[in-house]
Design an enzyme around this catalytic site. Structure first.
Site, mmCIF file in Angstrom:
data_model
loop_
_atom_site.group_PDB
_atom_site.id
_atom_site.type_symbol
_atom_site.label_atom_id
_atom_site.label_comp_id
_atom_site.label_asym_id
_atom_site.label_seq_id
_atom_site.Cartn_x
_atom_site.Cartn_y
_atom_site.Cartn_z
ATOM 1 N N GLU A 209 -1.232 3.490 35.614
ATOM 2 C CA GLU A 209 -0.449 2.491 36.329
ATOM 3 C C GLU A 209 -0.146 2.914 37.761
ATOM 4 O O GLU A 209 0.227 4.057 38.022
ATOM 5 C CB GLU A 209 0.889 2.279 35.608
ATOM 6 C CG GLU A 209 1.809 1.329 36.334
ATOM 7 C CD GLU A 209 3.124 1.125 35.582
ATOM 8 O OE1 GLU A 209 3.601 2.073 34.935
ATOM 9 O OE2 GLU A 209 3.648 0.015 35.638
ATOM 10 N N GLY B 231 2.123 7.126 39.596
ATOM 11 C CA GLY B 231 2.134 8.199 40.594
ATOM 12 C C GLY B 231 1.595 9.522 40.071
ATOM 13 O O GLY B 231 2.204 10.552 40.291
ATOM 14 N N THR C 238 -1.148 14.034 49.827
ATOM 15 C CA THR C 238 -0.639 13.603 48.521
ATOM 16 C C THR C 238 -0.370 14.781 47.582
ATOM 17 O O THR C 238 0.585 14.767 46.806
ATOM 18 C CB THR C 238 -1.604 12.563 47.882
ATOM 19 O OG1 THR C 238 -1.097 12.172 46.611
ATOM 20 C CG2 THR C 238 -3.020 13.106 47.698
ATOM 21 N N ASP D 79 -1.205 16.836 39.569
ATOM 22 C CA ASP D 79 -1.601 15.753 38.670
ATOM 23 C C ASP D 79 -1.025 16.013 37.283
ATOM 24 O O ASP D 79 -1.417 16.957 36.614
ATOM 25 C CB ASP D 79 -3.136 15.671 38.599
ATOM 26 C CG ASP D 79 -3.620 14.373 37.966
ATOM 27 O OD1 ASP D 79 -2.825 13.723 37.256
ATOM 28 O OD2 ASP D 79 -4.784 14.019 38.184
ATOM 29 N N ARG E 95 -0.948 13.674 34.833
ATOM 30 C CA ARG E 95 -1.375 12.636 33.894
ATOM 31 C C ARG E 95 -1.882 13.230 32.588
ATOM 32 O O ARG E 95 -2.512 14.278 32.574
ATOM 33 C CB ARG E 95 -2.469 11.760 34.527
ATOM 34 C CG ARG E 95 -1.924 10.820 35.562
ATOM 35 C CD ARG E 95 -3.013 10.056 36.245
ATOM 36 N NE ARG E 95 -3.871 10.934 37.023
ATOM 37 C CZ ARG E 95 -4.883 10.493 37.779
ATOM 38 N NH1 ARG E 95 -5.154 9.208 37.826
ATOM 39 N NH2 ARG E 95 -5.613 11.335 38.469
ATOM 40 N N LYS F 124 -10.879 13.556 34.348
ATOM 41 C CA LYS F 124 -10.746 12.527 33.328
ATOM 42 C C LYS F 124 -11.870 12.650 32.296
ATOM 43 O O LYS F 124 -11.646 12.485 31.104
ATOM 44 C CB LYS F 124 -10.797 11.159 34.018
ATOM 45 C CG LYS F 124 -9.961 10.106 33.338
ATOM 46 C CD LYS F 124 -9.996 8.810 34.129
ATOM 47 C CE LYS F 124 -8.871 8.717 35.137
ATOM 48 N NZ LYS F 124 -8.931 7.451 35.902
#
Ligand SMILES: [Zn+2]
Length: 197
Positions: free
Chosen positions: A53, A93, A114, A126, A128, A154
């Protein structure tokens, strides 16, 4: 991390009609979605996007990143072949959450990139997680993906949880002057595979 299937419904979009499947993640209270089109459970590899998202990019059209354009391109690509899946994971984010993303953008306005911004806020670049993907795909009868991504992490994450990636399809879209540095940072610091013109 496991997820619980909740319900499915139709989701008409400008790209055509998807079926939206809802999943709860009891451990975290997060709510994830899978959008499918066509028959995805016939054992054939499924065209897929695993999308985290990005409220600012996906819903508000922000040009600070390329998320919104990537999501739209993935939906269009799935509509074109008539079947596929988007796993829409609610981890804003790169996992730091919406308010911390505003904080990170504030730091980026002052010159940080970033990754530096996330680190200054005390986060890994990161955060995630992808473990929930396995249960979501299993519920939908999907074992093999043709994954649209530029992110090698990923692919590795999918291999780790036992999801077979038979093909990686690049998803390069949405470049603009506002996200030039953001994309360059993802390439240099996060290993994204990106061909520049
Ligand atoms: Zn984004």
């Amino acid at each position: 991390m496991s997820v619980t299937y909740v319900a499915s419904s139709k989701l008409p979009t400008p790209h055509g009609e998807f079926v939206m499947h809802g999943f709860d993640e009891p451990g975290t209270g997060k709510e994830h979605l899978a959008l499918t089109m066509g028959d995805v459970s016939n054992g054939e590899p499924v065209l897929a996007r695993i999308h985290s998202e990005c409220l600012t990019g996906d819903a508000l059209g922000s040009l600070r990143c390329d998320c919104g354009a990537q999501l739209q391109a993935a939906m269009a690509a799935i509509a074109e072949v008539g079947h596929g899946i988007i796993l829409y994971l609610r981890q804003e984010g790169r996992g730091i959450g919406l308010m911390n993303k505003v904080r990170a953008y504030h730091l980026q306005d002052a010159g940080l990139d970033t990754v530096q911004a996330n680190e200054q806020l005390g986060f890994a670049p990161d955060l995630r997680q992808y473990d929930m993907c396995n249960a979501m795909l299993e519920h939908l009868g999907i074992t093999k993906l043709r994954l649209m991504t530029n992110n090698p992490r990923k692919i590795k994450a999918m291999e780790t949880i036992g999801v077979e990636i038979v093909e990686r399809m690049p998803l390069q879209t949405g470049q603009n002057p506002h996200n030039e540095r953001y994309i360059a940072t993802k390439v240099w610091k996060l290993g994204h595979m990106y061909k520049t013109a």
